[in-house]
Structure formats: C-alpha cells, structure tokens
Design an enzyme around this catalytic site. Structure first.
Site, PDB file in Angstrom:
ATOM      1  N   SER A 273      27.168  41.849  42.134  1.00 49.66           N
ATOM      2  CA  SER A 273      26.154  41.829  43.305  1.00 49.66           C
ATOM      3  C   SER A 273      27.284  42.539  44.424  1.00 49.66           C
ATOM      4  O   SER A 273      26.421  43.083  45.044  1.00 49.66           O
ATOM      5  CB  SER A 273      25.360  41.552  43.068  1.00 49.66           C
ATOM      6  OG  SER A 273      25.231  40.091  43.445  1.00 49.66           O
TER       7      SER A 273
ATOM      8  N   GLY B 161      34.724  39.886  43.954  1.00 51.84           N
ATOM      9  CA  GLY B 161      33.295  39.079  44.193  1.00 51.84           C
ATOM     10  C   GLY B 161      33.573  37.968  44.492  1.00 51.84           C
ATOM     11  O   GLY B 161      35.184  37.409  43.511  1.00 51.84           O
ATOM     12  N   ALA B 162      33.184  36.324  44.210  1.00 56.99           N
ATOM     13  CA  ALA B 162      33.617  35.466  44.252  1.00 56.99           C
ATOM     14  C   ALA B 162      32.330  34.254  43.443  1.00 56.99           C
ATOM     15  O   ALA B 162      31.063  34.845  44.905  1.00 56.99           O
ATOM     16  CB  ALA B 162      34.400  34.377  44.879  1.00 56.99           C
ATOM     17  N   ASP B 163      32.682  33.320  43.421  1.00 61.74           N
ATOM     18  CA  ASP B 163      31.070  32.586  42.896  1.00 61.74           C
ATOM     19  C   ASP B 163      31.718  31.263  44.020  1.00 61.74           C
ATOM     20  O   ASP B 163      29.881  31.059  44.626  1.00 61.74           O
ATOM     21  CB  ASP B 163      30.556  31.943  41.146  1.00 61.74           C
ATOM     22  CG  ASP B 163      30.646  33.036  40.741  1.00 61.74           C
ATOM     23  OD1 ASP B 163      29.670  33.169  41.045  1.00 61.74           O
ATOM     24  OD2 ASP B 163      31.997  33.438  39.731  1.00 61.74           O
TER      25      ASP B 163
ATOM     26  N   LYS C  57      35.389  31.972  39.620  1.00 65.00           N
ATOM     27  CA  LYS C  57      34.659  33.265  39.890  1.00 65.00           C
ATOM     28  C   LYS C  57      34.347  33.555  37.669  1.00 65.00           C
ATOM     29  O   LYS C  57      34.960  32.260  37.737  1.00 65.00           O
ATOM     30  CB  LYS C  57      35.798  34.805  40.135  1.00 65.00           C
ATOM     31  CG  LYS C  57      36.244  34.863  41.609  1.00 65.00           C
ATOM     32  CD  LYS C  57      37.061  35.991  41.821  1.00 65.00           C
ATOM     33  CE  LYS C  57      36.769  36.525  41.161  1.00 65.00           C
ATOM     34  NZ  LYS C  57      35.755  37.742  40.519  1.00 65.00           N
ATOM     35  N   GLY C  58      34.159  34.672  37.295  1.00 60.67           N
ATOM     36  CA  GLY C  58      34.035  35.081  36.107  1.00 60.67           C
ATOM     37  C   GLY C  58      32.074  34.730  36.072  1.00 60.67           C
ATOM     38  O   GLY C  58      31.714  34.413  34.826  1.00 60.67           O
ATOM     39  N   GLY C  59      31.034  34.484  37.219  1.00 65.18           N
ATOM     40  CA  GLY C  59      29.701  34.789  36.568  1.00 65.18           C
ATOM     41  C   GLY C  59      29.024  35.737  35.938  1.00 65.18           C
ATOM     42  O   GLY C  59      28.531  35.504  35.464  1.00 65.18           O
TER      43      GLY C  59
ATOM     44  N   GLU D 127      39.555  41.055  36.286  1.00 69.78           N
ATOM     45  CA  GLU D 127      39.798  40.591  37.371  1.00 69.78           C
ATOM     46  C   GLU D 127      41.257  39.586  37.641  1.00 69.78           C
ATOM     47  O   GLU D 127      41.271  40.320  38.609  1.00 69.78           O
ATOM     48  CB  GLU D 127      38.468  39.663  37.723  1.00 69.78           C
ATOM     49  CG  GLU D 127      37.157  40.915  37.489  1.00 69.78           C
ATOM     50  CD  GLU D 127      36.176  39.583  38.168  1.00 69.78           C
ATOM     51  OE1 GLU D 127      35.887  38.283  37.847  1.00 69.78           O
ATOM     52  OE2 GLU D 127      35.114  39.863  38.745  1.00 69.78           O
TER      53      GLU D 127
ATOM     54  N   LYS E  27      28.408  31.221  49.505  1.00 71.39           N
ATOM     55  CA  LYS E  27      29.477  31.077  48.656  1.00 71.39           C
ATOM     56  C   LYS E  27      30.857  30.489  49.381  1.00 71.39           C
ATOM     57  O   LYS E  27      31.396  29.886  47.948  1.00 71.39           O
ATOM     58  CB  LYS E  27      30.101  32.140  48.039  1.00 71.39           C
ATOM     59  CG  LYS E  27      29.266  33.159  48.086  1.00 71.39           C
ATOM     60  CD  LYS E  27      28.395  32.844  46.112  1.00 71.39           C
ATOM     61  CE  LYS E  27      27.885  34.203  45.700  1.00 71.39           C
ATOM     62  NZ  LYS E  27      28.829  35.175  44.911  1.00 71.39           N
TER      63      LYS E  27
HETATM   64  O1  DER Z   1      31.935  37.414  38.114  1.00 67.36           O
HETATM   65  C1  DER Z   1      32.483  37.812  39.154  1.00 67.36           C
HETATM   66  O2  DER Z   1      33.806  36.892  38.655  1.00 67.36           O
HETATM   67  C2  DER Z   1      31.832  38.445  40.006  1.00 67.36           C
HETATM   68  O3  DER Z   1      32.384  38.819  40.696  1.00 67.36           O
HETATM   69  C3  DER Z   1      30.747  37.126  40.410  1.00 67.36           C
HETATM   70  O4  DER Z   1      31.883  35.699  40.932  1.00 67.36           O
HETATM   71  C4  DER Z   1      30.608  37.261  42.059  1.00 67.36           C
HETATM   72  O5  DER Z   1      29.664  37.892  41.401  1.00 67.36           O
HETATM   73  P1  DER Z   1      28.194  38.023  42.571  1.00 67.36           P
HETATM   74  O6  DER Z   1      28.696  39.307  43.694  1.00 67.36           O
HETATM   75  O7  DER Z   1      27.039  38.950  41.969  1.00 67.36           O
HETATM   76  O8  DER Z   1      27.752  36.762  43.651  1.00 67.36           O
END
Ligand code: DER
Length: 224
Positions: A30, A84-86, A96-98, A105, A123
């Site tokens: 997102s 992005g990142a978690d 990452k990987g949410g 990625e 984050k």
């Molecule tokens: O799945 C992912 O790696 C996304 O980049 C996640 O880490 C970040 O998702 P968000 O920007 O919706 O929080």
C-alpha cells in the site's frame, strides 16, 4: 486515513529519484502503490522509463497506469527499485513480505543499483522482530520445513487467506515466524536460506540505499 497520508507522501517523494531513461523496479504493497501511481502520472507527462513489477498485483497496477514494462531478457540491471517494508531498523535492515511478495521483491532488489524503501514513520524501529518474519517455503515437504523452523525457535504459522492456505505468485506457501527481537538479521537470513525447503525469507540485509519516511502531516524525511 492519516497513516495513508504518510504512505502517500513517502511513495510520491521517492519518485523524485527517477530520471529519464531509467529502468525501475516496482514494489508491492500500500505504500509502493503511491509510487506506482505517481510514476504513472509522470509517464503520462512524458517521463521516459520502463519498469518491472515485484508481484502480479503491482504488474496489473502498472498496466492500468500505462507504465512501459520490461522482462528480464531486456536488461542487465535496474537503476532504481522503489519498495515498501514492514519494519526498518536503524541500520536500514528490513523485514519484508507482509504482502507475500518477498521472493520477487528480493530478486528485483538484488537486480537494482539502488533500493529506495518507502515507509510510514511507524515502520521505523530500533530492532527488527516485532513483525512476524515471512519465510517462503515450497509446498513439498512444508511440514518437515516447519519442524526445522520450530527447532530454531521460529514458531512458524502457515499463512492463511480467505480461509485457505495463502499461495504466493510463485506457487509457494508462507510461514510467518516469530523469532523475537532479531539482533543479527544477517546471520538469521543466511541460516534460514540454508534450510532446503526454504525458498526465501523477508530479511533484506545490507540492501537499502535510501529510506523515505512519510509522516501523517504529509512531510517526508530521507535517511541513507
Ligand atoms: O510485502 C511486502 O514486502 C510489502 O512491501 C510490505 O512489506 C509493505 O507493505 P505496506 O507498504 O502495505 O505496509
């Protein structure tokens, strides 16, 4: 809503690093969503770039935005990857990987000269580990792989979606693991990838060049 303002600010600000002629990695989630939308805006205003997406979801968004797409045969490396990142720690190490896209990625991040991470301020954490670490595993032998993860105190849970086992774009499962606070992400990343049934894990270590943090008031901060 405000958290969205923070994500939007970060995503849009990251696009300022893209110059004409660049080959760009498109992240997933997102926050990366806003970068892809902004790239679409600038492509329509004449920005000359081509891109490759880190998920089916982001590829569909890129197509809607008429962003020219690349395949791996068409490039040796990418100039910039925006993702992005978690979680991001003080050394810019990532969880990452949410969104379940971590394998594509990490491939795109490793193919890129620069990784720009876009994230809302929440984050940014002192240590990784509060967010469960996603580990992509093959369906074949997943029960055995889970026993290996349990043996190293990973407390694996098989990710579900809509009441069914989640399947990644690559046809694999995700084990969401809880190792507790991760003091040495590098060694854990290496240890996990040594397990035969593990395809990839969500620790992105020594890969981030620039972090764009977004705040609820719409401002951003650049760390590198
Ligand atoms: O799945 C992912 O790696 C996304 O980049 C996640 O880490 C970040 O998702 P968000 O920007 O919706 O929080």
């Amino acid at each position: 809503a405000n958290a969205d303002a923070a994500k939007k600010a970060a995503g849009i600000r990251a696009v300022d690093f893209i110059e004409n002629g660049m080959k760009v990695g498109l992240g997933t989630g997102s926050t990366a969503y806003w970068a892809i939308m902004e790239i679409g805006n600038r492509v329509r205003q004449g920005l000359q770039i081509s891109a490759i997406a880190t998920s089916v979801q982001s590829e569909e968004l890129a197509r809607e935005q008429q962003i020219p797409l690349l395949t791996f045969t068409a490039f040796d490396y990418l100039d910039i990857d925006i993702d992005g990142a978690d979680e991001v720690d003080e050394n810019l190490q990532l969880t990452k990987g949410g969104g379940g896209a971590l394998l594509r990625e990490k491939i795109i991040a490793s193919a890129s000269r620069k990784l720009i991470v876009v994230a809302d301020e929440h984050k940014f954490v002192p240590h990784l580990g509060a967010f469960p670490l996603p580990v992509e595993v093959t369906p074949f032998g997943w029960e055995y792989t889970f026993r290996q993860l349990t043996a190293m105190s990973g407390r694996p849970k098989l990710r579900q979606k809509d009441g069914k086992t989640f399947i990644t774009d690559n046809g694999n499962y995700i084990a969401d693991c809880n190792f507790g606070i991760i003091k040495n992400p590098k060694s854990l990343e290496t240890l996990l990838n040594a397990i035969p049934g593990v395809v990839e894990n969500g620790l992105f270590v020594d890969r981030t060049n620039i972090l764009v943090l977004g705040f609820e008031d719409g401002t951003t901060k650049i760390l590198s």
